[in-house]
Each structure stands twice: as C-alpha cells, then as structure tokens.
Write a protein that holds these residues in place. Structure first.
Motif, mmCIF file in Angstrom:
data_model
loop_
_atom_site.group_PDB
_atom_site.id
_atom_site.type_symbol
_atom_site.label_atom_id
_atom_site.label_comp_id
_atom_site.label_asym_id
_atom_site.label_seq_id
_atom_site.Cartn_x
_atom_site.Cartn_y
_atom_site.Cartn_z
ATOM 1 N N ARG A 176 0.847 -1.206 0.000
ATOM 2 C CA ARG A 176 0.000 0.000 0.000
ATOM 3 C C ARG A 176 0.878 1.250 0.000
ATOM 4 O O ARG A 176 0.617 2.209 -0.735
ATOM 5 N N ARG A 221 -7.515 2.620 4.315
ATOM 6 C CA ARG A 221 -8.189 1.325 4.201
ATOM 7 C C ARG A 221 -9.688 1.511 4.353
ATOM 8 O O ARG A 221 -10.154 2.405 5.070
ATOM 9 N N SER A 222 -10.446 0.655 3.689
ATOM 10 C CA SER A 222 -11.912 0.674 3.814
ATOM 11 C C SER A 222 -12.305 0.379 5.254
ATOM 12 O O SER A 222 -11.664 -0.421 5.936
ATOM 13 N N GLU A 269 -4.388 -7.409 -0.513
ATOM 14 C CA GLU A 269 -5.440 -6.903 0.373
ATOM 15 C C GLU A 269 -6.427 -6.043 -0.402
ATOM 16 O O GLU A 269 -6.172 -5.631 -1.528
ATOM 17 N N ALA A 313 -8.458 -2.994 -1.716
ATOM 18 C CA ALA A 313 -8.243 -1.577 -2.013
ATOM 19 C C ALA A 313 -9.217 -1.227 -3.131
ATOM 20 O O ALA A 313 -9.860 -2.105 -3.719
#
Length: 185
Positions: free
Chosen positions: A27, A74-75, A144, A146
C-alpha cells in the motif's frame, strides 16, 4: 511544528486512520509511486509553455493527491468519510481528456521513442512512472482490499500522458521517431 517527527525511523509509517505498517508495504509502495508520478508532472509543468496543458496537468496533480489519499486509507476506517474515492466518473473524465488530446496528435502508427521537446520528454517519463504506479496497485490488490478503480484510473493517466506528449511534439512541429525493428544479421 517540526518537519521531522522521528516516527518513521524504525521503517514504519502510519496509514490514514489505521495502524502502522512497513514502509515497504504494498500500500505504501503504491501511494509512494503516485507521489513520484505527481513530482514528475511538476517537472513536465516546469518545462511546458502551454497554458491549457498546464491547467490539465494541475488538475492531474490535484487528482493524484486524491489517488494517494484513497490508497492510504483502508476501507472501514472512520477517516474514510474525509475523502472521495476514485470512481468510474473520474475515469470517464480522463477518457474525455484523452479524446481531446488525440485530436491534436498525429494518427498512431506504432511505437515511438520517448522524447521531443523537454515538456514531451517529461510527460513520457511521467507516463512510465504512471505505469509503475498501476503495477504497484495491482500488487496491492493481490494481497489486500483496495479501491480497484484506482488501477483503472492510473491506466488512463498513463494513456493521457502518452497522448499529451505526442500532442506537445505535434504542436511544436517535431516529428516523432518511430521504433525500427532491428534487422537480423
């Protein structure tokens, strides 16, 4: 407030509204490359004498801050409400810009050498950085969750920068150097 905080001295950084992660986390790699792309656009702007191009590049620089914030958040974090996620409407806006610049460029007939005017060369460099940013986002998406629209957006950014460079060269009266395939001996 001091510029240095010393909080990253151990190789960690904080995501927006989330935990600390390695500075080598996918990220961080992704939004770091977007930051590099933004700097490359600043270089292109410094070489440009075209006011309309400068306006479009300024738009892109602002948009890339949004991309970076999207990637850094991040969500599900409470901070998510403080940003606007990149979406299909943003991609469509870039496509309209690409179409506009394509009208000012010669028809595409094959690969061309990056270069020409200093502004066009800087745009081609930024295009290559945009491609790397896109690959970094793909690597992030492999490990992950995104926003997948960021990858699509960066793909369009690289297309836009390519056609901008071609248009800048065309407006300057420079013909492009085409790739010539090496002949077998």
């Amino acid at each position: 407030m001091k510029l240095y905080t010393r909080t990253g001295d151990q190789g960690q950084t904080g995501l927006y509204g989330a935990d600390r992660v390695s500075k080598a986390h996918p990220r961080v790699e992704a939004y770091g490359t977007v930051d590099e792309l933004n700097s490359a656009l600043g270089l292109a702007r410094a070489h440009s004498t075209d006011a309309a191009l400068d306006t479009d590049l300024e738009y892109l620089q602002n948009a890339l801050f949004d991309v970076g914030a999207d990637l850094a958040t991040r969500s599900g974090t409470p901070y998510e409400k403080n940003l606007v996620r990149i979406d299909a409407e943003d991609v469509a806006f870039l496509e309209a810009m690409i179409d506009r610049y394509q009208e000012a460029a010669p028809p595409f007939t094959g690969f061309v050498h990056p270069g020409g005017t200093p502004a066009a060369a800087a745009l081609q460099l930024a295009r290559a950085v945009a491609r790397r940013a896109e690959r970094d986002v793909i690597r992030l998406l492999d490990v992950e969750e995104a926003n997948a629209q960021v990858q699509v957006y960066l793909n369009r950014v690289s297309d836009l920068l390519f056609i901008m460079a071609r248009a800048v060269n065309a407006r300057s009266g420079l013909s492009e150097e085409a790739w010539t395939v090496k002949k077998r001996r």
